[in-house]
Structure formats: C-alpha cells, structure tokens
Design a protein around this motif. Structure first.
Motif, mmCIF file in Angstrom:
data_model
loop_
_atom_site.group_PDB
_atom_site.id
_atom_site.type_symbol
_atom_site.label_atom_id
_atom_site.label_comp_id
_atom_site.label_asym_id
_atom_site.label_seq_id
_atom_site.Cartn_x
_atom_site.Cartn_y
_atom_site.Cartn_z
ATOM 1 N N UNK A 1 12.907 -30.604 37.331
ATOM 2 C CA UNK A 1 13.426 -29.484 38.126
ATOM 3 C C UNK A 1 14.359 -29.946 39.244
ATOM 4 N N UNK A 2 15.235 -29.041 39.662
ATOM 5 C CA UNK A 2 16.168 -29.295 40.759
ATOM 6 C C UNK A 2 15.660 -28.533 41.977
ATOM 7 N N UNK A 3 15.553 -29.228 43.094
ATOM 8 C CA UNK A 3 15.015 -28.641 44.317
ATOM 9 C C UNK A 3 16.162 -28.134 45.183
ATOM 10 N N UNK A 4 16.000 -26.913 45.703
ATOM 11 C CA UNK A 4 17.010 -26.283 46.550
ATOM 12 C C UNK A 4 16.474 -26.230 47.975
ATOM 13 N N UNK A 5 17.306 -26.673 48.928
ATOM 14 C CA UNK A 5 16.899 -26.642 50.330
ATOM 15 C C UNK A 5 17.679 -25.564 51.084
ATOM 16 N N UNK A 6 17.042 -25.046 52.124
ATOM 17 C CA UNK A 6 17.694 -24.082 53.008
ATOM 18 C C UNK A 6 17.395 -24.539 54.431
ATOM 19 N N UNK A 7 18.445 -24.789 55.193
ATOM 20 C CA UNK A 7 18.309 -25.301 56.567
ATOM 21 C C UNK A 7 17.492 -26.591 56.602
ATOM 22 N N UNK A 8 17.648 -27.413 55.587
ATOM 23 C CA UNK A 8 16.989 -28.713 55.551
ATOM 24 C C UNK A 8 15.563 -28.706 55.042
ATOM 25 N N UNK A 9 15.049 -27.532 54.674
ATOM 26 C CA UNK A 9 13.665 -27.430 54.192
ATOM 27 C C UNK A 9 13.644 -26.934 52.748
ATOM 28 N N UNK A 10 12.628 -27.336 52.007
ATOM 29 C CA UNK A 10 12.484 -26.879 50.641
ATOM 30 C C UNK A 10 12.379 -25.367 50.579
ATOM 31 N N UNK A 11 13.114 -24.756 49.632
ATOM 32 C CA UNK A 11 13.131 -23.299 49.520
ATOM 33 C C UNK A 11 12.854 -22.827 48.095
ATOM 34 N N UNK A 12 13.478 -23.475 47.092
ATOM 35 C CA UNK A 12 13.349 -23.037 45.708
ATOM 36 C C UNK A 12 13.381 -24.235 44.767
ATOM 37 N N UNK A 13 13.010 -23.963 43.529
ATOM 38 C CA UNK A 13 13.119 -24.944 42.467
ATOM 39 C C UNK A 13 13.735 -24.225 41.274
ATOM 40 N N UNK A 14 14.713 -24.864 40.629
ATOM 41 C CA UNK A 14 15.326 -24.264 39.445
ATOM 42 C C UNK A 14 15.274 -25.252 38.293
ATOM 43 N N UNK A 15 15.277 -24.700 37.078
ATOM 44 C CA UNK A 15 15.271 -25.525 35.870
ATOM 45 C C UNK A 15 15.791 -24.693 34.702
ATOM 46 N N UNK A 16 16.111 -25.355 33.616
ATOM 47 C CA UNK A 16 16.582 -24.658 32.427
ATOM 48 C C UNK A 16 15.424 -23.917 31.771
ATOM 49 N N UNK A 17 15.753 -22.934 30.953
ATOM 50 C CA UNK A 17 14.726 -22.188 30.220
ATOM 51 C C UNK A 17 13.971 -23.128 29.278
#
Length: 86
Positions: free
Chosen positions: A26-42
């Motif tokens: 999975x790819x981790x998404x940060x917002x303002x330097x903090x973990x916010x979301x995780x995305x991955x392929x179906x």
C-alpha cells in the motif's frame, strides 16, 4: 520500503493510478506531515482480503484444536466412503 506521499500529490490521478498498479504494498498518504490515508490497487486489495480470510480460518482451526474439537481422520474418511459408496 513503504511509499509515502503528501496528499497534494493526489491531484495527478493518472500518476497515482500507475503507482498503485506498480506497487507491491500500500501507498501511505500524509496530510500536514501526519498519516491520513492508505491507497492500493483493487488487485492488491482483493489479495489482502483473501489472505486475511485464510488467516482467520487458520486461527479458527487452531482454536478448535486447542478446545479439543477434533475428529479421527481414519474414521471420518471411512464414514464418507460408506456414505458415498466410494
């Protein structure tokens, strides 16, 4: 090593989609330097769900063994063969 990107990079959807398809985790998404979301392929999501189901079934089987809920293998096979004339 996990891939971490800032939320502002989500604007480029075709690049994000390509990254997800190529990623092995999975790819981790940060917002303002903090973990916010995780995305991955179906595809990866379905593989992870499948493996989670396998692990849950194994845990259930181990719990049954620990509780002594087991059957004799030879007796079980014999009853199946008799039932289905095999």
């Amino acid at each position: 090593m996990p891939r971490i990107i800032p939320i502002r990079d989500l604007k480029n959807t075709s690049e994000i989609s390509k990254m997800c398809q190529e990623a092995t985790e999975p790819i981790y998404i940060t917002k303002n330097g903090y973990g916010d979301m995780v995305i991955m392929s179906v595809k990866m999501y379905e593989e992870k769900l499948f493996m989670l189901d396998v692990y849950n079934k194994l845990a259930g089987a181990e719990a049954q063994i620990a509780e002594g809920k087991v059957l004799d293998g030879d007796a079980s096979l014999k009853s199946i063969r008799e039932k289905y004339n095999v």
